[in-house]
Design a protein around this motif. Structure first.
Motif, short mmCIF file in Angstrom:
data_model
loop_
_atom_site.label_atom_id
_atom_site.label_comp_id
_atom_site.label_asym_id
_atom_site.label_seq_id
_atom_site.Cartn_x
_atom_site.Cartn_y
_atom_site.Cartn_z
N GLN A 8 -20.98 -30.00 -29.55
CA GLN A 8 -19.89 -29.77 -30.46
C GLN A 8 -18.93 -28.84 -30.12
OE1 GLN A 8 -20.99 -29.39 -34.62
NE2 GLN A 8 -23.15 -30.14 -34.29
N ARG A 9 -18.95 -28.34 -28.69
CA ARG A 9 -18.14 -27.30 -28.01
C ARG A 9 -17.47 -27.92 -26.87
NH1 ARG A 9 -20.63 -21.72 -27.40
NH2 ARG A 9 -18.66 -21.02 -27.42
N PHE A 10 -16.52 -28.32 -26.85
CA PHE A 10 -15.80 -28.85 -25.47
C PHE A 10 -15.92 -28.09 -24.36
CE2 PHE A 10 -12.32 -30.24 -22.64
CZ PHE A 10 -12.44 -31.53 -22.59
N LYS A 11 -15.32 -26.87 -24.44
CA LYS A 11 -15.07 -26.14 -23.07
C LYS A 11 -16.43 -25.70 -22.50
CE LYS A 11 -12.58 -22.12 -21.63
NZ LYS A 11 -13.16 -21.05 -21.18
N PRO A 12 -17.41 -25.13 -23.18
CA PRO A 12 -18.54 -25.00 -22.58
C PRO A 12 -19.56 -26.16 -22.18
CG PRO A 12 -18.63 -23.74 -24.79
CD PRO A 12 -17.51 -24.75 -24.50
N PHE A 13 -19.17 -27.16 -22.58
CA PHE A 13 -19.84 -28.41 -21.89
C PHE A 13 -19.05 -28.90 -20.53
CE2 PHE A 13 -19.44 -33.08 -21.36
CZ PHE A 13 -20.62 -33.51 -21.08
N VAL A 14 -17.85 -28.79 -20.76
CA VAL A 14 -17.01 -29.33 -19.53
C VAL A 14 -17.29 -28.32 -18.21
CG1 VAL A 14 -14.70 -29.73 -18.60
CG2 VAL A 14 -15.38 -30.53 -20.81
N GLU A 15 -17.40 -26.98 -18.59
CA GLU A 15 -17.45 -25.89 -17.63
C GLU A 15 -18.90 -25.72 -17.03
OE1 GLU A 15 -13.62 -23.04 -18.31
OE2 GLU A 15 -15.56 -22.47 -19.20
N ASP A 16 -19.82 -26.03 -18.06
CA ASP A 16 -21.42 -25.44 -17.60
C ASP A 16 -22.11 -26.68 -17.19
OD1 ASP A 16 -20.31 -23.06 -17.96
OD2 ASP A 16 -21.00 -22.73 -20.33
#
Length: 236
Positions: A148-156
């Protein structure tokens, strides 16, 4: 329903018991099965068989395996898709499973309505997966994950997934690069945005973290159409 998908726990000594009402209705009403007839069955995450109907009762059917049948191969594709409208989600999951996707990730993005994450359809994903497997005659359940969180998924998380793959494409209609006509390796990641597409910030972040943006024509497709089109291309 091209196979009846069962749990290993439904085995009773040498036979399996079919008790699911949906499956019973299909077998009795549509197939009009009788004792002695054969059915195609699959054991979830296990083998597939041709089985014989041993007994038929109002609330259960007993079957026994006659011979093994090969299970369709999975495609080593990870599908990452922005969470679609609830009614689209059912079709998208079923079609993706039917086409043999190994892993499905549902992702939030700027144009995904937050209310979608509260939909009861999300709690029925396992049912949609089962329907997709039964359609394809498959038994092996793909992984389904939600973020449910775009940025943490894409970066981590995404960079770790990309390391295990040969390529990672994000579908975006406003770039020059096109989907290659021939893709030798099927071991890849395909990312599809929401209705309206990813916003520029999201596309840039995906590219920054290892994805290649590609387009596949000058027509703007609905999410479920784009998914089926790309998976069809990649599954050939």
């Amino acid at each position: 329903m091209n196979i009846v998908l069962l749990e290993e726990s439904e085995k009773n000594k040498t036979c399996w018991m079919i008790r699911d009402q949906r499956q019973l209705a299909h077998i009795c009403t549509h197939l009009k099965a009788k004792v002695g007839d054969t059915l195609k069955i699959g054991i979830k995450n296990g083998p597939r068989y041709v089985a014989e109907v041993v007994t038929i009762a109002p609330k259960e059917i007993q079957i026994k395996a006659l011979k093994n049948v090969s299970v369709p191969e999975k495609h080593p594709i990870t599908l990452i898709v922005a969470l679609p409208r609830p009614k689209v989600l059912r079709r998208l999951i079923m079609d993706s499973v039917t086409l043999g996707v190994e892993k499905i990730i549902l992702l939030h993005s700027f144009r995904v309505d937050k209310s979608y994450w509260q939909s009861p359809f999300l709690k029925q994903i396992n049912d949609y997966v089962t329907l997709g497997l039964e359609q394809a005659g498959d038994t092996y359940v793909p992984q389904v994950e939600c973020y449910q969180r775009f940025k943490p998924f894409v970066e981590d998380i995404l960079p770790q997934l990309i390391q295990q793959k040969d390529w990672a494409y994000v579908a975006h209609p406003y770039v020059e690069n096109t989907l290659p006509k021939e893709i030798v390796s099927k071991n890849g990641i395909i990312i599809i945005g929401p209705e309206g597409g990813f916003i520029p910030y999201e596309v840039d972040l995906l590219i920054k973290n290892g994805c290649q943006a590609i387009q596949f024509g000058n027509r703007i497709l609905r999410t479920e159409t784009a998914v089926s089109y790309l998976l069809g291309r990649l599954s050939v």
